[in-house]
Design a protein around this motif. Structure first.
Motif, short mmCIF file in Angstrom:
data_model
loop_
_atom_site.label_atom_id
_atom_site.label_comp_id
_atom_site.label_asym_id
_atom_site.label_seq_id
_atom_site.Cartn_x
_atom_site.Cartn_y
_atom_site.Cartn_z
N CYS A 11 0.91 -1.13 -0.01
CA CYS A 11 0.03 -0.07 0.23
C CYS A 11 0.87 1.23 0.01
CB CYS A 11 -0.83 0.08 1.18
SG CYS A 11 -0.17 -0.19 2.92
N GLY A 12 2.23 1.12 -0.61
CA GLY A 12 2.93 2.35 -0.65
C GLY A 12 2.75 2.81 -1.87
N SER A 13 3.39 4.12 -2.04
CA SER A 13 3.52 4.71 -3.38
C SER A 13 4.85 4.49 -4.22
CB SER A 13 3.30 6.11 -3.28
OG SER A 13 4.24 6.71 -2.52
N ALA A 14 5.41 5.52 -4.95
CA ALA A 14 6.45 5.00 -6.01
C ALA A 14 7.77 4.67 -5.55
CB ALA A 14 6.44 5.99 -7.03
N LEU A 15 8.04 5.71 -4.23
CA LEU A 15 9.46 5.53 -3.87
C LEU A 15 9.44 4.46 -2.82
CD1 LEU A 15 12.39 6.96 -3.96
CD2 LEU A 15 11.40 8.33 -1.81
N PRO A 16 10.19 3.34 -2.87
CA PRO A 16 10.34 2.16 -2.02
C PRO A 16 10.81 2.72 -0.68
CG PRO A 16 11.67 1.68 -3.96
CD PRO A 16 11.43 3.30 -4.03
N THR A 17 10.20 2.14 0.43
CA THR A 17 10.87 2.35 1.65
C THR A 17 10.66 1.11 2.36
OG1 THR A 17 8.38 2.63 2.74
CG2 THR A 17 9.47 4.46 1.67
N THR A 18 11.23 0.83 3.71
CA THR A 18 11.21 -0.20 4.21
C THR A 18 10.19 -0.45 4.86
OG1 THR A 18 12.34 0.85 6.23
CG2 THR A 18 13.68 -0.22 4.67
N ARG A 19 9.02 0.38 5.08
CA ARG A 19 7.64 0.54 5.89
C ARG A 19 6.54 -0.02 5.01
NH1 ARG A 19 10.00 5.47 6.26
NH2 ARG A 19 8.43 6.41 4.92
N HIS A 20 6.56 0.23 3.67
CA HIS A 20 5.30 -0.23 2.79
C HIS A 20 6.19 -0.98 1.50
CE1 HIS A 20 2.42 1.37 5.49
NE2 HIS A 20 2.92 2.47 5.66
N LEU A 21 5.40 -1.52 0.88
CA LEU A 21 5.53 -2.41 -0.39
C LEU A 21 4.62 -1.15 -1.50
CD1 LEU A 21 5.56 -5.78 0.53
CD2 LEU A 21 7.71 -4.49 -0.14
N PRO A 22 5.03 -1.64 -3.07
CA PRO A 22 4.32 -0.86 -3.69
C PRO A 22 2.82 -1.50 -3.77
CG PRO A 22 6.51 -1.50 -4.47
CD PRO A 22 6.44 -2.06 -3.18
N SER A 23 2.13 -1.00 -4.56
CA SER A 23 0.75 -1.19 -4.69
C SER A 23 0.17 -2.74 -5.22
CB SER A 23 -0.11 -0.26 -5.54
OG SER A 23 -0.05 1.06 -4.83
N SER A 24 -0.26 -3.52 -4.24
CA SER A 24 -1.15 -4.55 -4.76
C SER A 24 -2.00 -5.24 -3.94
CB SER A 24 0.18 -5.60 -5.00
OG SER A 24 -0.33 -6.92 -5.48
N GLN A 25 -3.13 -5.80 -4.53
CA GLN A 25 -3.91 -6.47 -3.38
C GLN A 25 -4.69 -7.67 -4.05
OE1 GLN A 25 -7.18 -3.88 -2.37
NE2 GLN A 25 -5.92 -1.94 -1.89
N ILE A 26 -5.10 -8.47 -3.26
CA ILE A 26 -6.10 -9.93 -3.78
C ILE A 26 -7.28 -9.66 -3.17
CG2 ILE A 26 -6.14 -12.08 -3.42
CD1 ILE A 26 -3.80 -11.92 -5.13
N VAL A 27 -8.23 -9.65 -4.00
CA VAL A 27 -9.72 -9.81 -3.84
C VAL A 27 -9.98 -11.64 -3.71
CG1 VAL A 27 -11.96 -9.49 -4.68
CG2 VAL A 27 -10.42 -7.77 -4.87
N GLU A 28 -10.53 -11.88 -2.73
CA GLU A 28 -10.89 -13.29 -2.54
C GLU A 28 -12.25 -13.45 -2.39
OE1 GLU A 28 -9.82 -17.11 0.44
OE2 GLU A 28 -9.05 -15.24 0.88
N LEU A 29 -12.93 -14.25 -3.30
CA LEU A 29 -14.20 -14.35 -3.30
C LEU A 29 -14.52 -15.79 -3.70
CD1 LEU A 29 -16.94 -13.10 -3.10
CD2 LEU A 29 -16.99 -12.37 -5.56
N ARG A 30 -15.36 -16.49 -2.94
CA ARG A 30 -15.52 -17.90 -2.98
C ARG A 30 -14.55 -18.70 -3.71
NH1 ARG A 30 -21.58 -16.37 -5.62
NH2 ARG A 30 -22.14 -14.55 -4.28
N ASP A 31 -13.30 -18.83 -2.91
CA ASP A 31 -12.32 -19.50 -3.30
C ASP A 31 -11.52 -19.11 -4.59
OD1 ASP A 31 -12.62 -21.23 -1.14
OD2 ASP A 31 -13.97 -22.24 -2.06
N LYS A 32 -11.87 -17.88 -5.13
CA LYS A 32 -11.08 -17.51 -6.27
C LYS A 32 -10.23 -16.31 -5.93
CE LYS A 32 -14.29 -19.01 -9.82
NZ LYS A 32 -15.43 -18.65 -10.96
#
Length: 304
Positions: A11-32
């Motif tokens: 949930c971080g933005s463009a500049l890398p830090t040790t606190r946050h990684l760049p944007s990515s999420q997984i939506v989990e719905l009914r085993d998919k």
């Protein structure tokens, strides 16, 4: 327990830090699993969060900035090494294919599975995927390059059979599918048994919207009206609003104003600028406008 969950990989933005990684999420719905954006480190986060790679068949990319797509080549390669055979579909603006195809040609020419691309018009609100569990719609956003968010709308589940009542009325197994779909039942003597006597409603269908990256864009409000959960970027505090305008990003206050206008149930903010060691000011700023706001963080699992 909900079967509609959001896993925060980064949930971080463009500049890398040790606190946050760049944007990515997984939506989990009914085993998919459905991935939204794929910044660097996304596949490692999937490992840490025990998410099964084999359940991932669709990846939605918002735009072609590196913090939202630099993780794709590694993930695609890993899926091949794991012996994947089923196709993988990557949805996003046409620039995503332009970026990925040369890399695939160079490094993944012998993949055991097919990578498919679905081009999305980032300037149009449209249905971009439908399967038996959900519908996914694009949400035009306002950024420096073509960019879109995504609305995940769960399909309504069938009603639950009340077994005691179907046994009492001796409903044949052959009629159960129709009754789940809302049909009444007629007994052999012609008595009509109302559906509501035989079933109880399923839980209401849930909705989730992902809006990153974008400047303040009230025009998206009708597209996300009264949804259950909104993720909206909040890259900057209001004191840095000049920088937010320069980069076409939002402040935490602006994200909260979108949530307030759309009357969503809950707001999650993310895509935090690396300049903030302490995120409390962003949270406080948003909660002044929209109290049911919380901060995204790596490793979180949110039940919609």
């Amino acid at each position: 327990m909900s079967d509609f969950k959001i896993h925060i990989l980064g949930c971080g933005s463009a500049l890398p830090t040790t606190r946050h990684l760049p944007s990515s999420q997984i939506v989990e719905l009914r085993d998919k699993l459905y991935m939204i954006d794929c910044g660097e480190g996304a596949q490692l986060q999937m490992r840490r969060m025990s998410l099964r790679f084999s359940r991932l068949n669709h990846i939605f990319i918002s735009h072609l900035h590196g913090d939202h797509c630099f993780g794709l080549p590694g993930l695609i390669s890993t899926l091949g090494m794991l012996g994947r055979t089923g196709s993988l579909t990557i949805h996003g603006p046409k620039e995503v294919k332009d970026y990925l195809q040369p890399i695939l040609d160079q490094f993944a020419a012998n993949l055991p599975y097919k990578v498919c691309f679905q081009e999305i018009n980032p300037f149009k609100h449209a249905l971009v995927l439908e399967d038996k569990s959900l519908r996914v719609y694009s949400i035009p956003l306002k950024h420096r390059i073509p960019c879109c968010g995504y609305l995940f709308a769960e399909k309504q589940k069938e009603a639950h059979i009340i077994r005691e009542m179907t046994d009492f009325y001796r409903v044949p197994v052959s009629q159960m599918k129709n009754i789940k779909a809302g049909a009444d039942f007629t007994t052999p003597d012609g008595t009509v048994v109302p559906n509501k006597r035989l079933t109880r409603p399923a839980e209401p269908a849930k909705t989730y919207a992902y809006c990153s990256d974008t400047a303040f864009a009230p025009e998206i409000v009708p597209l996300i009206k009264e949804i259950d959960l909104l993720y909206h970027e909040a890259t900057f505090c209001e004191e840095d609003s000049a920088r937010s305008r320069e980069t076409n990003h939002s402040t935490a206050r602006q994200a909260a104003e979108i949530a307030r206008q759309a009357e969503v149930k809950c707001l999650m903010i993310g895509h935090f600028s690396a300049r903030y060691n302490n995120l409390s000011p962003l949270l406080n700023e948003a909660q002044e406008i929209f109290p049911t706001t919380f901060l995204a963080n790596e490793g979180m699992v949110i039940e919609v």
